[in-house]
Write a protein that holds these residues in place. Structure first.
Motif, PDB file in Angstrom:
ATOM      1  N   UNK A 270       9.261  59.256  68.894  1.00  0.00           N
ATOM      2  CA  UNK A 270       9.623  60.529  68.475  1.00  0.00           C
ATOM      3  C   UNK A 270      10.928  60.868  67.155  1.00  0.00           C
ATOM      4  N   UNK A 271      10.685  60.147  65.841  1.00  0.00           N
ATOM      5  CA  UNK A 271      11.398  60.438  65.178  1.00  0.00           C
ATOM      6  C   UNK A 271      10.400  60.907  63.503  1.00  0.00           C
ATOM      7  N   UNK A 272      10.718  61.144  62.536  1.00  0.00           N
ATOM      8  CA  UNK A 272      10.469  61.601  61.572  1.00  0.00           C
ATOM      9  C   UNK A 272      11.055  60.555  60.278  1.00  0.00           C
ATOM     10  N   UNK A 273       9.886  60.308  59.336  1.00  0.00           N
ATOM     11  CA  UNK A 273      10.154  60.039  57.761  1.00  0.00           C
ATOM     12  C   UNK A 273      10.454  60.574  57.312  1.00  0.00           C
ATOM     13  N   UNK A 274      11.177  60.853  56.471  1.00  0.00           N
ATOM     14  CA  UNK A 274      11.597  61.281  55.118  1.00  0.00           C
ATOM     15  C   UNK A 274      12.035  60.549  53.723  1.00  0.00           C
ATOM     16  N   UNK A 275      10.735  61.009  53.254  1.00  0.00           N
ATOM     17  CA  UNK A 275      10.442  60.066  51.889  1.00  0.00           C
ATOM     18  C   UNK A 275      11.341  62.059  50.658  1.00  0.00           C
ATOM     19  N   UNK A 276      12.156  61.282  49.928  1.00  0.00           N
ATOM     20  CA  UNK A 276      12.765  61.663  48.682  1.00  0.00           C
ATOM     21  C   UNK A 276      12.432  61.055  47.074  1.00  0.00           C
ATOM     22  N   UNK A 277      11.552  62.028  46.277  1.00  0.00           N
ATOM     23  CA  UNK A 277      11.201  61.166  44.590  1.00  0.00           C
ATOM     24  C   UNK A 277      12.622  60.990  43.806  1.00  0.00           C
ATOM     25  N   UNK A 278      12.664  60.159  43.306  1.00  0.00           N
ATOM     26  CA  UNK A 278      14.161  60.474  42.050  1.00  0.00           C
ATOM     27  C   UNK A 278      13.292  61.167  40.911  1.00  0.00           C
ATOM     28  N   UNK A 279      14.032  61.937  40.781  1.00  0.00           N
ATOM     29  CA  UNK A 279      13.377  62.668  39.799  1.00  0.00           C
ATOM     30  C   UNK A 279      13.626  61.641  37.814  1.00  0.00           C
ATOM     31  N   UNK A 280      12.902  61.987  37.229  1.00  0.00           N
ATOM     32  CA  UNK A 280      12.648  60.207  36.248  1.00  0.00           C
ATOM     33  C   UNK A 280      14.520  60.660  35.195  1.00  0.00           C
ATOM     34  N   UNK A 281      15.415  59.178  35.531  1.00  0.00           N
ATOM     35  CA  UNK A 281      17.218  59.309  35.080  1.00  0.00           C
ATOM     36  C   UNK A 281      17.545  59.569  35.551  1.00  0.00           C
ATOM     37  N   UNK A 282      16.572  59.493  36.950  1.00  0.00           N
ATOM     38  CA  UNK A 282      18.094  60.463  38.046  1.00  0.00           C
ATOM     39  C   UNK A 282      18.780  59.077  39.025  1.00  0.00           C
ATOM     40  N   UNK A 283      19.952  58.893  38.939  1.00  0.00           N
ATOM     41  CA  UNK A 283      20.965  57.613  39.532  1.00  0.00           C
ATOM     42  C   UNK A 283      21.959  58.543  40.665  1.00  0.00           C
ATOM     43  N   UNK A 284      22.167  58.785  41.044  1.00  0.00           N
ATOM     44  CA  UNK A 284      22.956  59.831  41.730  1.00  0.00           C
ATOM     45  C   UNK A 284      22.282  59.709  43.191  1.00  0.00           C
ATOM     46  N   UNK A 285      20.394  59.978  43.085  1.00  0.00           N
ATOM     47  CA  UNK A 285      19.693  60.504  44.653  1.00  0.00           C
ATOM     48  C   UNK A 285      20.706  59.829  45.782  1.00  0.00           C
ATOM     49  N   UNK A 286      20.195  58.720  45.850  1.00  0.00           N
ATOM     50  CA  UNK A 286      20.674  57.899  47.033  1.00  0.00           C
ATOM     51  C   UNK A 286      22.005  58.086  47.850  1.00  0.00           C
ATOM     52  N   UNK A 287      23.098  58.849  46.768  1.00  0.00           N
ATOM     53  CA  UNK A 287      24.322  59.186  47.115  1.00  0.00           C
ATOM     54  C   UNK A 287      24.157  60.421  47.371  1.00  0.00           C
ATOM     55  N   UNK A 288      23.659  61.231  46.889  1.00  0.00           N
ATOM     56  CA  UNK A 288      24.045  62.564  47.042  1.00  0.00           C
ATOM     57  C   UNK A 288      22.888  62.978  49.007  1.00  0.00           C
ATOM     58  N   UNK A 289      21.974  61.932  48.940  1.00  0.00           N
ATOM     59  CA  UNK A 289      21.090  62.506  49.933  1.00  0.00           C
ATOM     60  C   UNK A 289      21.934  62.419  51.410  1.00  0.00           C
ATOM     61  N   UNK A 290      22.365  60.990  51.084  1.00  0.00           N
ATOM     62  CA  UNK A 290      22.814  60.233  52.281  1.00  0.00           C
ATOM     63  C   UNK A 290      24.287  60.802  52.635  1.00  0.00           C
ATOM     64  N   UNK A 291      24.979  61.559  51.638  1.00  0.00           N
ATOM     65  CA  UNK A 291      26.354  61.740  52.005  1.00  0.00           C
ATOM     66  C   UNK A 291      26.041  62.955  52.231  1.00  0.00           C
ATOM     67  N   UNK A 292      24.551  63.642  52.071  1.00  0.00           N
ATOM     68  CA  UNK A 292      24.478  65.273  52.875  1.00  0.00           C
ATOM     69  C   UNK A 292      24.174  65.039  54.464  1.00  0.00           C
ATOM     70  N   UNK A 293      23.568  63.891  54.210  1.00  0.00           N
ATOM     71  CA  UNK A 293      23.025  63.450  56.354  1.00  0.00           C
ATOM     72  C   UNK A 293      24.624  62.938  56.949  1.00  0.00           C
ATOM     73  N   UNK A 294      25.418  62.482  55.809  1.00  0.00           N
ATOM     74  CA  UNK A 294      26.477  62.068  56.756  1.00  0.00           C
ATOM     75  C   UNK A 294      27.268  63.470  56.821  1.00  0.00           C
ATOM     76  N   UNK A 295      27.279  64.483  56.401  1.00  0.00           N
ATOM     77  CA  UNK A 295      27.824  65.994  55.948  1.00  0.00           C
ATOM     78  C   UNK A 295      27.530  65.982  57.615  1.00  0.00           C
ATOM     79  N   UNK A 296      26.364  66.492  57.441  1.00  0.00           N
ATOM     80  CA  UNK A 296      25.562  67.280  58.325  1.00  0.00           C
ATOM     81  C   UNK A 296      25.235  66.874  59.711  1.00  0.00           C
ATOM     82  N   UNK A 297      26.134  65.670  60.070  1.00  0.00           N
ATOM     83  CA  UNK A 297      26.277  64.526  61.219  1.00  0.00           C
ATOM     84  C   UNK A 297      24.641  64.481  62.038  1.00  0.00           C
ATOM     85  N   UNK A 298      23.690  63.990  60.890  1.00  0.00           N
ATOM     86  CA  UNK A 298      22.485  63.799  61.364  1.00  0.00           C
ATOM     87  C   UNK A 298      22.182  61.526  60.876  1.00  0.00           C
ATOM     88  N   UNK A 299      21.968  61.678  61.959  1.00  0.00           N
ATOM     89  CA  UNK A 299      21.646  60.054  62.132  1.00  0.00           C
ATOM     90  C   UNK A 299      20.607  59.727  61.343  1.00  0.00           C
TER      91      UNK A 299
END
Length: 407
Positions: A270-299
């Motif tokens: 009962x888990x869902x895999x999430x894939x988020x692709x980075x746009x060319x030249x995007x270096x901050x995707x990881x920070x934005x994604x995981x900070x958003x998950x943390x702020x939303x209190x999603x484990x």
């Protein structure tokens, strides 16, 4: 004093027949000259009168607005009923016993109601009663704040109560009694050939518990490991000694295990895999994604990060909220719902070549697609479709010949 801590779960206390087995285990320990502390959970499971989940349902059906402090006050009632019941039964057998709440036994916690952390244990009263020759019954899963408000320790809290109290009392051993006969190489409901393990290391069982094996709570194992406290996982309904959990170097000294690469297979669904692709030249995707998950209190779990994007998992019930959060950031993720994590666990596989090849071979033979993988020094995880989980567990159990385990 020669102290033994016994912990009995809800199924061990839910019927008169089960409680008769509990009484016999207590008598056996007393005959072995142990000073005995018995930690109890609430009786039964959801739907039965005094179970924790039944009490939670009661609140949901009666306003569903109970504050966290008062909710803990209610939830402590289940263990108190168990302790009082067992105390009465012991006195009927001529065995002197005293029941204590977690607070009376010396458990001081913070005020994080519903998931409190143990600050300290001062078991002076427990020791005094043991000196008097009494069996001390302690309510698991609970403690109190400095203000003497009841708190609960979260799911699996009774296991943690038992090992923490065992550590504070410098007990020789903690016996965790449950409805299965120790720890097996896999879930017997999935693998009929699953074999009992006579001894495992703290690290192995901690990984198994974190990854889906629900015999003992990982938090309790961590407490025991830090205190170098041996733990046995046993069945309430047999006399078998079950599985001993101890340090890996102690296992080597006992000659119980002969070069065991893989200890067992665990599974979690009962888990869902999430894939988020980075746009060319995007270096901050990881920070934005995981900070958003943390702020939303999603484990988040099962995280893979690379220059092309991120892949991780969330619980199925959190997937819609995760999707909404990511879309608010301008991402259009790919979600694969209803997945399962299958974990291959073994302290002996660290540095051994070919383990991953065996995993891929077993799953490929059974037409099971690996969606994602990761590893540590004692565990390899693979993500598969939920519909493939049971076949994956059986295939890996057979590939590593765990059905031939004999200790």
């Amino acid at each position: 004093m020669k102290i033994l801590v016994q912990k009995f779960g809800g199924t061990s206390l839910s019927t008169a027949e089960a409680r008769a087995h509990v009484i016999q285990h207590i008598k056996d320990a007393l005959q072995q000259q142990y000073k005995l502390v018995v930690v109890v959970s609430a009786m039964g499971r959801k739907g039965e009168p005094y179970a924790t989940d039944t009490l939670l349902d009661w609140i949901r059906n009666n306003g569903d607005r109970l504050p966290a402090r008062e909710k803990d006050l209610l939830l402590c009632c289940g263990e108190i009923i168990s302790a009082a019941t067992l105390c009465s039964l012991l006195h009927a057998e001529g065995i002197r016993a005293t029941a204590l709440t977690g607070a009376q036994a010396g458990f001081l916690t913070n005020n994080d109601y519903g998931n409190a952390q143990i600050v300290s244990i001062q078991p002076k009263r427990v020791l005094e009663l043991l000196e008097q020759g009494q069996v001390v019954i302690v309510t698991g899963f609970q403690g109190a704040t400095r203000s003497q408000d009841f708190t609960t320790l979260g799911r699996g809290g009774s296991d943690t109560s038992a090992t923490a109290l065992g550590a504070a009392l410098k007990a020789e051993l903690v016996d965790i009694f449950t409805d299965v006969n120790g720890i097996l190489t896999a879930d017997p409901r999935i693998v009929k050939e699953a074999q009992p393990l006579s001894v495992v290391s703290y690290t192995e069982i901690c990984n198994m518990a974190h990854l889906g094996a629900k015999v003992i709570h990982p938090r309790a194992v961590e407490v025991a490991m830090h205190a170098n406290l041996p733990v046995r996982v046993r069945s309430t309904f047999t006399k078998d000694t079950g599985t001993l959990v101890t340090h890996s170097n102690a296992i080597q000294e006992t000659d119980h295990v002969q070069d065991r690469l893989i200890t067992g297979i665990a599974n979690f669904s009962n888990i869902t895999q999430i894939q988020v692709a980075a746009a060319d030249g995007s270096l901050d995707l990881q920070l934005k994604v995981f900070k958003a998950m943390a702020d939303a209190k999603i484990s988040v779990d099962f995280i893979n990060v690379n220059p092309s994007g991120v892949v991780y998992t969330v619980f199925d019930y959190e997937s819609d909220r995760a999707l909404h959060t990511l879309r608010e950031l301008g991402y259009e993720p790919t979600l694969t719902p209803h997945c399962a994590k299958v974990s291959i666990i073994g302290g002996g596989m660290n540095g051994v070549p070919g383990i991953m090849a065996h995993i891929v071979e077993a799953l490929t033979k059974n037409d099971i697609q690996i969606l994602q993988s990761a590893d540590s020094n004692a565990t390899i995880w693979v993500l598969v479709q939920g519909k493939d989980m049971e076949n994956a567990v059986r295939a890996l159990h057979s590939q590593f010949q765990l059905h031939k385990t004999r200790e």
